[in-house]
Write an enzyme that holds these catalytic residues in place. Structure first.
Site, mmCIF file in Angstrom:
data_model
loop_
_atom_site.group_PDB
_atom_site.id
_atom_site.type_symbol
_atom_site.label_atom_id
_atom_site.label_comp_id
_atom_site.label_asym_id
_atom_site.label_seq_id
_atom_site.Cartn_x
_atom_site.Cartn_y
_atom_site.Cartn_z
ATOM 1 N N GLU A 147 30.300 -33.170 -12.960
ATOM 2 C CA GLU A 147 31.507 -33.049 -13.325
ATOM 3 C C GLU A 147 32.149 -34.640 -13.074
ATOM 4 O OE1 GLU A 147 34.036 -29.967 -11.366
ATOM 5 O OE2 GLU A 147 33.235 -28.571 -12.541
ATOM 6 N N GLU A 196 28.630 -22.955 -13.403
ATOM 7 C CA GLU A 196 29.614 -22.580 -12.746
ATOM 8 C C GLU A 196 30.562 -21.813 -13.409
ATOM 9 O OE1 GLU A 196 31.856 -25.197 -10.174
ATOM 10 O OE2 GLU A 196 30.072 -26.789 -10.070
#
Length: 290
Positions: A122, A224
């Site tokens: 991320e 995720e």
């Protein structure tokens, strides 16, 4: 059948993929903040394998932090769990330590315990780096893993949010990846639980469309997703055991048939909101039967 489910099923069949890794995200820290020992990693991996879907893999966020690979790799080998390794890319000293930890683990244990390696997590979403810099690090890690250390079959890519992947400024990262790891949470989009399946698959399909245009043939992993069992609401998203169960039934069970999937998360009961699957008693908080 919903259109979103039909699209994802068609995509999976068109890729000719018949078996997918089923995994959970597992942090190196225990809920009290202490670092997992090798024995605790082994306990976690045995718990994964014993859950109804029979999870076969775990995603790790880093390599050197808490001696993650030093302790987790022997535990994974002992329990038959494959690892999606994380290499933290931010800050040159930390990045160097992460690469060194991965190199040491490969030299000590070979390559078979790895399913893939993610260079970063991320980073694009946080805006902490540029696409060009991150792409260079992906190539750097791949060169070490596949060329210098001989793990030719281990894919090297990057994990980021779906919003980062559909951003045209980040195509250099997609081009650098052997795989793309996609994070998508309808909860953080303020979705109701009844909307959550369509919201998730819309995000997933948008990422797949972009990746297929930029680098055809590149697999997109679900790295995720999940729904919190307790904590604060976010917009119309309400944490509860019942909603986490419903999200697993509508998204998780479908995901396991359509992509390499890593549910979030193994233990998370000290956070707000808490996405943990395993509670303080060591048992599943909600059923993972499909």
């Amino acid at each position: 059948m919903r259109l979103s489910t039909l699209l994802t099923t068609t995509f999976a069949l068109s890729r000719g993929v018949t078996a997918f890794w089923k995994g959970l995200n597992v942090g190196a820290n225990n809920p009290d903040g202490s670092c997992k020992t090798q024995a605790q990693w082994e306990t976690a991996f045995k718990a994964l394998a014993g859950l109804p879907p029979k999870f076969t893999a775990a995603r790790l966020f880093a390599s050197s932090d808490c001696n993650t690979l030093q302790n987790a790799v022997p535990a994974a080998i002992a329990t038959g769990i494959k690892l999606l390794v994380g290499v933290w890319t931010e800050d040159a000293i930390h990045y160097g330590a992460e690469k060194a930890a991965l190199e040491a683990a490969i030299k000590a244990h070979g390559c078979d315990w790895m399913m893939a390696v993610s260079a970063g997590s991320e980073d694009l979403y946080r805006g902490d780096t540029t696409a060009a810099t991150l792409a260079g690090q992906i190539h750097d890690v791949r060169g070490m893993v596949q060329d210098s250390l001989g793990c030719k079959k281990v894919k090297v890519g990057h994990v980021d949010t779906w919003t980062a992947w559909v951003n045209g400024a980040n195509t250099d990262v997609i081009k650098a990846c052997d795989f793309v790891g996609n994070d998508a949470y309808p909860y953080w989009q303020g979705s109701t639980i009844s909307q959550s399946s369509d919201v998730f698959w819309t995000a997933m399909n948008q990422t797949r469309d972009v990746v297929n245009k930029v680098k055809p043939g590149t697999l997109v992993f679900i790295t995720e997703t999940g729904w919190p069992v307790t904590g604060s609401s976010f917009g119309s998203s309400v944490p509860s055991k019942a909603n986490a169960q419903a999200y697993w039934k509508s998204v998780g069970c479908a995901a396991l048939k359509q992509a390499h999937t890593f549910w979030y998360a193994y233990e998370d009961y000290s956070s707000n909101p808490s996405f943990g699957v395993i509670g303080q008693n060591g048992k599943a908080i909600y059923s993972l039967t499909c």
